[in-house]
Design an enzyme around this catalytic site. Structure first.
Site, short mmCIF file in Angstrom:
data_model
loop_
_atom_site.label_atom_id
_atom_site.label_comp_id
_atom_site.label_asym_id
_atom_site.label_seq_id
_atom_site.Cartn_x
_atom_site.Cartn_y
_atom_site.Cartn_z
N CYS A 287 -7.25 6.68 4.78
CA CYS A 287 -6.73 6.93 6.12
C CYS A 287 -7.19 8.30 6.62
O CYS A 287 -6.95 9.32 5.95
CB CYS A 287 -5.20 6.86 6.13
N ASN B 49 -14.70 -3.89 4.05
CA ASN B 49 -13.86 -3.69 5.22
C ASN B 49 -14.67 -2.89 6.24
O ASN B 49 -15.51 -2.09 5.89
CB ASN B 49 -12.59 -2.94 4.81
N GLY C 205 -15.64 -3.33 10.71
CA GLY C 205 -16.56 -3.96 11.65
C GLY C 205 -16.70 -5.45 11.53
O GLY C 205 -17.57 -6.04 12.19
N GLN D 124 0.84 -1.19 0.00
CA GLN D 124 0.00 0.00 0.00
C GLN D 124 0.88 1.25 0.00
O GLN D 124 1.77 1.40 0.82
CB GLN D 124 -0.95 0.06 1.19
N LYS E 251 -8.02 1.71 -1.87
CA LYS E 251 -8.73 1.51 -0.60
C LYS E 251 -9.29 2.86 -0.17
O LYS E 251 -8.55 3.84 -0.05
CB LYS E 251 -7.81 0.95 0.49
N HIS F 50 -13.95 0.65 2.97
CA HIS F 50 -14.22 0.72 4.41
C HIS F 50 -15.59 1.34 4.57
O HIS F 50 -15.81 2.49 4.18
CB HIS F 50 -13.16 1.57 5.11
#
Length: 444
Positions: free
Chosen positions: A170, A283, A285, A140, A210, A243
């Site tokens: 992020c 992605n 939880g 990444q 991502k 996510h």
């Protein structure tokens, strides 16, 4: 007996018998890998023949690159399960442990800033080196400068990662602050498309993004679809890791960003419906193999797990190969895993001067005995040992007396079952279908 760490590969299938003394572990505490159970005795006898083989560690860049090159187009299991890239967590030490537990999980590096790779071009092994056993593995990269992204990808190419992933998720202020990258890039899909095109032009590996489902007030399903549409239509990107929480860039911490914004799995499954030609990994939880399989039954192409894979590696990764990939149980025990990890660890400690330390190398092990008898004592002994131990061998001698033999010598049990299926009714909750504003998006 001296442990010859430089002449063995930590990844050999059977324990390295010849370097461990044949004494009872309780009488000689340093002999932590010689168990008393019949299963351990059997595995030790098997390992005698393997100890005569030479497994030379790949210590030079040329040797490593040559070996890794053969893996780029090797056949790997599908990425049904992957371990999330986590800053300061999914380092080489953790990935070594993870691969010893699961042979099929896809592993991701920590995020590496493109600038780090470029400015450390004379010291790349420290950041990019990994053993061939870590395949399949994804690098990444983060950044917001096209020239540096191109250079970083080119510099990483000889290491032959199996995929290059670009960080657009992020929420850390250090990463997503003003003028930086990470989740903030979701607000600029045109740049992300350019970045992905640049990255793809400098590697033979597939590329992926991502991201979150949104950022701050830009959190509608249509805005997410606009991002996916523009990036996929203007770059070679065909794989997105989603996510399923939005990122809040102001006022809350990265840890709070993993819990406060609500999960919206319906957005993820809407993407599966509206972009059937793309591949999506979910992605956020998801912590157990039951939940991984539930997400896949609902249609997810892949599932990425984060903190649970680090904090409880045995109980999470230990079930991946059997419960998700359908492989027969390997019967491996934690004693056997630690036996191999010691060989790796003692070759890694001090490799770059004072770094890494025993604490650095052993950190991923601290969750290995989660909820087991002796776990609390083991952690206290580890904290004390970190102050003076200079080898993994001495660290294990001092700490593993806290763990009962039956814990060290038992293979992974059956995964716990039951609990709610968070995806049971997900298809009744999907947002309205996306209708792309094609011309407007392409030229925005």
């Amino acid at each position: 007996m001296k442990l010859a760490t430089s002449s063995y590969s930590y990844s050999s299938v059977t324990p390295i018998h010849s370097v461990f003394l044949h004494k009872n572990r309780r009488k000689l505490s340093f002999n932590i890998f010689q168990g008393t159970s019949s299963s351990t005795t059997a595995s030790n006898s098997t390992s005698t023949s393997s100890s005569t083989q030479t497994h030379q560690l790949l210590s030079t860049p040329a040797a490593m690159v040559s070996s890794l090159r053969t893996h780029r187009h090797a056949h790997y299991p599908p990425p049904w399960f992957s371990v999330a890239p986590m800053m300061e967590w999914t380092d080489n030490h953790y990935r070594t442990l993870a691969r010893l537990i699961s042979k099929n999980a896809w592993l991701y590096t920590e995020m590496l800033a493109a600038e780090t790779i470029v400015y450390q071009k004379d010291n790349l092994d420290r950041f990019l080196e990994y053993s061939p056993e870590q395949h399949p593995i994804v690098l990444q990269i983060g950044g917001n400068n096209l020239e540096n992204l191109a250079k970083a990808t080119e510099l990483a190419e000889p290491y032959k990662y199996d995929e290059i992933n670009f960080n657009c998720g992020c929420p850390s202020p250090r990463v997503a602050g003003h003028g930086c990258f990470g989740a903030r890039l979701m607000l600029d899909p045109k740049f992300v498309a350019e970045a992905m095109s640049v990255i793809a032009a400098h590697t033979d590996a597939p590329v992926s993004v991502k991201c979150r489902i949104g950022v701050d007030d830009h959190d509608s399903y249509n805005e997410l679809c606009d991002f996916i549409y523009k990036v996929s239509s203007q770059s070679p990107t065909r794989h997105f890791i989603i996510h399923s929480r939005k990122a809040l860039l102001n006022g809350i911490s990265p840890a709070e960003n993993r819990s406060i914004p609500p999960l919206k799995y319906e957005y993820f499954y809407g993407l599966l419906r509206d972009f059937p030609d793309l591949r999506f990994t979910i992605n956020g939880g998801i912590n157990t193999v039951d939940e991984v399989n539930a997400a896949r039954r609902a249609g997810a192409h892949g599932v990425m797990v984060g903190r649970a894979a680090f904090q409880k590696p045995w109980h999470t990764l230990g079930h991946v190969d059997t419960a998700i990939y359908g492989a027969p149980s390997s019967g491996v025990t934690r004693r056997q895993i630690l036996e191999k990890f010691q060989v790796y660890g003692d070759s890694a400690v001090g490799k770059y001067g004072r770094k890494p330390t025993v604490r650095d190398v052993a950190r991923p092990l601290l969750g290995l005995f989660h909820s087991e008898p002796g776990n609390g004592v083991w952690k206290r002994k580890a904290d004390a040992a970190f102050l003076h131990c200079t080898t993994m061998k001495s660290f294990f001698e001092e700490t593993l007396v806290a763990i009962p033999d039956h814990v060290l010598d038992s293979p992974i049990g059956e995964p716990s079952s039951g609990g709610e299926d968070p995806f049971a009714n997900i298809h009744t909750l999907l947002p309205p279908a996306y209708e792309s504003r094609e011309q407007e998006l392409l030229y925005a």
